[in-house]
Design a protein around this motif. Structure first.
Motif, PDB file in Angstrom:
ATOM      1  N   UNK A 130      10.821   7.635   5.020  1.00 41.85           N
ATOM      2  CA  UNK A 130       9.604   7.867   4.675  1.00 41.85           C
ATOM      3  C   UNK A 130       8.526   6.633   4.852  1.00 41.85           C
ATOM      4  N   UNK A 131       7.458   7.137   5.540  1.00 41.99           N
ATOM      5  CA  UNK A 131       6.142   5.737   5.577  1.00 41.99           C
ATOM      6  C   UNK A 131       5.100   6.178   4.776  1.00 41.99           C
ATOM      7  N   UNK A 132       4.706   5.238   4.099  1.00 41.18           N
ATOM      8  CA  UNK A 132       3.514   5.417   3.334  1.00 41.18           C
ATOM      9  C   UNK A 132       2.585   4.123   3.472  1.00 41.18           C
ATOM     10  N   UNK A 133       1.361   4.368   3.221  1.00 44.24           N
ATOM     11  CA  UNK A 133       0.259   3.175   3.223  1.00 44.24           C
ATOM     12  C   UNK A 133       0.204   2.738   1.611  1.00 44.24           C
ATOM     13  N   UNK A 134       0.288   1.609   1.318  1.00 44.16           N
ATOM     14  CA  UNK A 134      -0.135   1.037  -0.194  1.00 44.16           C
ATOM     15  C   UNK A 134      -1.623   1.152  -0.120  1.00 44.16           C
ATOM     16  N   UNK A 135      -1.902   2.101  -1.331  1.00 47.51           N
ATOM     17  CA  UNK A 135      -3.458   2.463  -1.598  1.00 47.51           C
ATOM     18  C   UNK A 135      -4.205   1.194  -2.041  1.00 47.51           C
ATOM     19  N   UNK A 136      -3.682   0.174  -2.645  1.00 46.20           N
ATOM     20  CA  UNK A 136      -4.215  -1.121  -3.074  1.00 46.20           C
ATOM     21  C   UNK A 136      -4.325  -1.929  -2.037  1.00 46.20           C
ATOM     22  N   UNK A 137      -4.033  -1.799  -0.593  1.00 51.13           N
ATOM     23  CA  UNK A 137      -4.025  -2.934   0.450  1.00 51.13           C
ATOM     24  C   UNK A 137      -5.473  -2.969   0.820  1.00 51.13           C
ATOM     25  N   UNK A 138      -5.476  -4.064   1.325  1.00 51.06           N
ATOM     26  CA  UNK A 138      -6.818  -4.723   2.017  1.00 51.06           C
ATOM     27  C   UNK A 138      -7.101  -3.957   3.457  1.00 51.06           C
TER      28      UNK A 138
END
Length: 251
Positions: A18-26
């Protein structure tokens, strides 16, 4: 092209589940690539990667190459092509998306992989010749297509994650069929493939997952339903219906 020979390793799960995007990333603050619908959907929903081959198919600028590049770099592959164990850089152009991704890896899988990026392979050939091993041919002495086929023979030989960005750019029709055979060997050997392509020939590979990329984001589809396939069918049937819109008929 001789069949690829794999080391005998079997995994219960693919290298990337699975691939996700860290919600806290800039990266969330960047208008690009977050303005691309496919990337925005990835950030909002994540993406499950099936075992085997997944094709991302869409127009230029739709985000397919951006996603493949980001997954490849987050996995640890060289952003300008290559394996996790050789790094080279000519001019960094990758988006910030890779640094923001989270990859859920398959249990027990290794870290081998290869990123075949059509637009930067010339630089990778130079890097490889400077650090040549006994199995490495003289890539620069080959034609564009022959060098790509040599990469398939020498690097696509172990279970792992293989990311490809428009590999058909250098390949003839028959060589594209050979690439399909190589990808089939990769899957049978326990590997996983994520590939951005414009090729209806490549996308027709049996058993592959197809994600169509466009203004709607990402959507699963079938080969026959792809806009790409429908346009090619119509063009080959009657090229003049398309050409009259792009050529000056009065000249």
């Amino acid at each position: 092209m001789p069949p690829t020979r794999f080391r005998a390793v079997d995994f219960d799960q693919p290298p990337v589940v699975r691939v996700t995007v860290d919600p806290d990333t800039p990266v969330q603050l960047h208008p690009w690539p977050m303005s691309i619908p496919a990337v925005a959907q990835l950030a909002a929903e994540g993406l499950d990667l099936d075992p085997g081959v997944t094709f991302l198919v869409g127009e230029n600028g739709s985000g397919k190459s951006t996603i493949v590049e980001a997954v490849a770099t987050r996995y640890g592959l060289s952003p300008e092509g290559g394996t996790p164990f050789g790094r080279h850089s000519t001019r960094p152009t990758e988006s910030p998306l890779g640094a923001a991704l989270r990859l859920r890896r398959g249990v027990g899988t290794g870290r081998w992989g290869f990123f075949l990026r059509a637009e930067t392979m010339h630089g990778w050939y130079t890097f490889t010749e400077e650090h040549a091993g006994p199995r490495d041919p003289a890539f620069h002495e080959m034609s564009h297509g022959e060098s790509f086929l040599a990469v398939l023979r020498t690097r696509f030989d172990s279970p792992g994650l293989y990311c490809l960005d428009e590999p058909e750019a250098a390949l003839s029709f028959s060589s594209t069929l050979g690439l399909i055979a190589t990808l089939d060997d990769v899957v049978r050997g326990g590997g996983q493939v994520l590939c951005a392509t414009h090729s209806p020939v490549l996308a027709a590979m049996p058993g592959a997952t197809i994600l169509e990329v466009g203004e709607w984001g990402l959507r699963r589809t079938t080969w026959s339903e792809l806009e790409l396939v429908q346009h090619w069918r119509a063009y080959l049937d009657a090229p003049e219906r398309y050409l009259r819109h792009v050529l000056d008929q009065d000249s």
